[in-house]
Design a protein around this motif. Sequence first.
Motif, PDB file in Angstrom:
ATOM      1  N   VAL A 111      16.084  18.486 -15.168  1.00 49.67           N
ATOM      2  CA  VAL A 111      14.676  18.795 -14.944  1.00 49.67           C
ATOM      3  C   VAL A 111      14.136  17.751 -13.972  1.00 49.67           C
ATOM      4  O   VAL A 111      14.215  16.550 -14.244  1.00 49.67           O
ATOM      5  CB  VAL A 111      13.863  18.777 -16.248  1.00 49.67           C
ATOM      6  CG1 VAL A 111      12.382  19.041 -15.962  1.00 49.67           C
ATOM      7  CG2 VAL A 111      14.401  19.823 -17.229  1.00 49.67           C
ATOM      8  N   VAL A 112      13.619  18.201 -12.854  1.00 53.17           N
ATOM      9  CA  VAL A 112      13.105  17.305 -11.820  1.00 53.17           C
ATOM     10  C   VAL A 112      11.649  17.663 -11.551  1.00 53.17           C
ATOM     11  O   VAL A 112      11.317  18.841 -11.395  1.00 53.17           O
ATOM     12  CB  VAL A 112      13.922  17.422 -10.513  1.00 53.17           C
ATOM     13  CG1 VAL A 112      13.386  16.452  -9.458  1.00 53.17           C
ATOM     14  CG2 VAL A 112      15.401  17.155 -10.785  1.00 53.17           C
ATOM     15  N   LEU A 155      11.959  27.472 -10.757  1.00 55.03           N
ATOM     16  CA  LEU A 155      10.830  26.587 -10.584  1.00 55.03           C
ATOM     17  C   LEU A 155       9.995  26.586 -11.863  1.00 55.03           C
ATOM     18  O   LEU A 155       9.939  27.579 -12.586  1.00 55.03           O
ATOM     19  CB  LEU A 155       9.975  27.030  -9.399  1.00 55.03           C
ATOM     20  CG  LEU A 155      10.654  27.042  -8.026  1.00 55.03           C
ATOM     21  CD1 LEU A 155       9.678  27.556  -6.975  1.00 55.03           C
ATOM     22  CD2 LEU A 155      11.153  25.657  -7.649  1.00 55.03           C
ATOM     23  N   LEU A 156       9.323  25.459 -12.116  1.00 58.76           N
ATOM     24  CA  LEU A 156       8.453  25.326 -13.284  1.00 58.76           C
ATOM     25  C   LEU A 156       7.030  25.090 -12.800  1.00 58.76           C
ATOM     26  O   LEU A 156       6.803  24.297 -11.883  1.00 58.76           O
ATOM     27  CB  LEU A 156       8.906  24.154 -14.160  1.00 58.76           C
ATOM     28  CG  LEU A 156      10.349  24.202 -14.674  1.00 58.76           C
ATOM     29  CD1 LEU A 156      10.694  22.908 -15.399  1.00 58.76           C
ATOM     30  CD2 LEU A 156      10.561  25.398 -15.591  1.00 58.76           C
ATOM     31  N   ASP A 157       6.076  25.760 -13.434  1.00 61.49           N
ATOM     32  CA  ASP A 157       4.681  25.615 -13.008  1.00 61.49           C
ATOM     33  C   ASP A 157       3.825  24.869 -14.021  1.00 61.49           C
ATOM     34  O   ASP A 157       2.600  24.835 -13.897  1.00 61.49           O
ATOM     35  CB  ASP A 157       4.064  26.988 -12.726  1.00 61.49           C
ATOM     36  CG  ASP A 157       4.115  27.918 -13.935  1.00 61.49           C
ATOM     37  OD1 ASP A 157       4.515  27.465 -15.023  1.00 61.49           O
ATOM     38  OD2 ASP A 157       3.762  29.102 -13.785  1.00 61.49           O
ATOM     39  N   PRO A 181      17.818  32.419  -4.561  1.00 60.38           N
ATOM     40  CA  PRO A 181      16.814  32.703  -3.535  1.00 60.38           C
ATOM     41  C   PRO A 181      15.601  33.350  -4.173  1.00 60.38           C
ATOM     42  O   PRO A 181      15.716  34.037  -5.190  1.00 60.38           O
ATOM     43  CB  PRO A 181      17.535  33.670  -2.592  1.00 60.38           C
ATOM     44  CG  PRO A 181      18.985  33.430  -2.821  1.00 60.38           C
ATOM     45  CD  PRO A 181      19.106  33.069  -4.266  1.00 60.38           C
ATOM     46  N   PRO A 182      14.410  33.166  -3.602  1.00 62.13           N
ATOM     47  CA  PRO A 182      13.190  33.742  -4.176  1.00 62.13           C
ATOM     48  C   PRO A 182      13.279  35.234  -4.421  1.00 62.13           C
ATOM     49  O   PRO A 182      12.786  35.744  -5.412  1.00 62.13           O
ATOM     50  CB  PRO A 182      12.119  33.415  -3.133  1.00 62.13           C
ATOM     51  CG  PRO A 182      12.647  32.202  -2.428  1.00 62.13           C
ATOM     52  CD  PRO A 182      14.133  32.365  -2.413  1.00 62.13           C
ATOM     53  N   GLY A 210       3.874  18.449 -13.772  1.00 62.58           N
ATOM     54  CA  GLY A 210       3.590  17.686 -12.575  1.00 62.58           C
ATOM     55  C   GLY A 210       3.022  18.528 -11.445  1.00 62.58           C
ATOM     56  O   GLY A 210       2.461  19.608 -11.654  1.00 62.58           O
ATOM     57  N   ASP A 211       3.180  18.020 -10.222  1.00 57.34           N
ATOM     58  CA  ASP A 211       2.699  18.729  -9.035  1.00 57.34           C
ATOM     59  C   ASP A 211       3.720  19.752  -8.540  1.00 57.34           C
ATOM     60  O   ASP A 211       3.358  20.709  -7.856  1.00 57.34           O
ATOM     61  CB  ASP A 211       2.395  17.731  -7.912  1.00 57.34           C
ATOM     62  CG  ASP A 211       1.278  16.774  -8.296  1.00 57.34           C
ATOM     63  OD1 ASP A 211       0.300  17.229  -8.909  1.00 57.34           O
ATOM     64  OD2 ASP A 211       1.393  15.569  -7.998  1.00 57.34           O
ATOM     65  N   ALA A 212       4.988  19.530  -8.862  1.00 60.33           N
ATOM     66  CA  ALA A 212       6.065  20.456  -8.497  1.00 60.33           C
ATOM     67  C   ALA A 212       7.242  20.133  -9.407  1.00 60.33           C
ATOM     68  O   ALA A 212       7.493  18.969  -9.734  1.00 60.33           O
ATOM     69  CB  ALA A 212       6.453  20.297  -7.029  1.00 60.33           C
TER      70      ALA A 212
END
Length: 266
Positions: A220-221, A192-194, A147-148, A197-199
């Motif tokens: 990795v998506v 999450l990766l920044d 969770p965040p 891509g877009d997300a």
Amino acid sequence: MQRKAYVPGLAALLVTLVAGCTSGTGGDGSDIDDKAGVPTTTTAPPGKYRTLREPCGSVDPATLRDLLPGVAQLPEEQREKAYKGTAAVTYDTDRRVGCAWTADSPDASHNLVIDVERVVSYDPAVSDADKAQEVYAKKEDGATLPPPAVGAGGGPGDDTDDASEDTDPSGSPSPGKTPNAATTPPGLQPRLLDDLGDAAFVDDVYAASGSAAKRRTVSVVFRTSNVVVTVRYAEQPAHSTTVPDSKELQEKARGLARKLADQLNE
């Protein structure tokens, strides 16, 4: 019989009223096409990508040698076959493609899979990119990302929270799965990766029992416009006391994902 008088002003008024009912704005406030007599609609823009690359040829030989070290030990004929990979069976290669590679060595077995989906929205009000985001979001929801609030705190309680996701009510680890916090170094947990891509996100799952004992799978998506790409890279050591290196697998999987993202932008 006396003929009624013709009044030109009254005729002009009737013509004006009829014209006002057949053009301009409809009764519900929507715009009406003067010629077609139907409401006009705004169509969402199409996706950036219309076709997909051949998947097995998308990974260069040098990258395959790095990801599949066991292949180098095979006879030449078997080595060439292993590097070619096995294409996924799909009904439309402009909509979805994939490829898989497997290599065994005395130390470990490695498996690499890439899946590329070009998403098309059939709703004129929803763009292909927005529809692709829905597909990506489902993959993100299905991953083992914490969770965040867990990642935001960075405190000593983070590991406890991570482990609780993979335990049953008795407090024991769920069958076939070890809590990520127990096997993944800090900073390498699913997240999450920044920079992709877009997300994008990276998932890291470690199996501690069952037929896939000691197997670590890194996924990795990422989404770029209306294309969603999945890179899944797994290692299963030959020795039961060996635990796959999370950092190494993640770096290699993310490196391949970046190369695939660059290809989409060519």
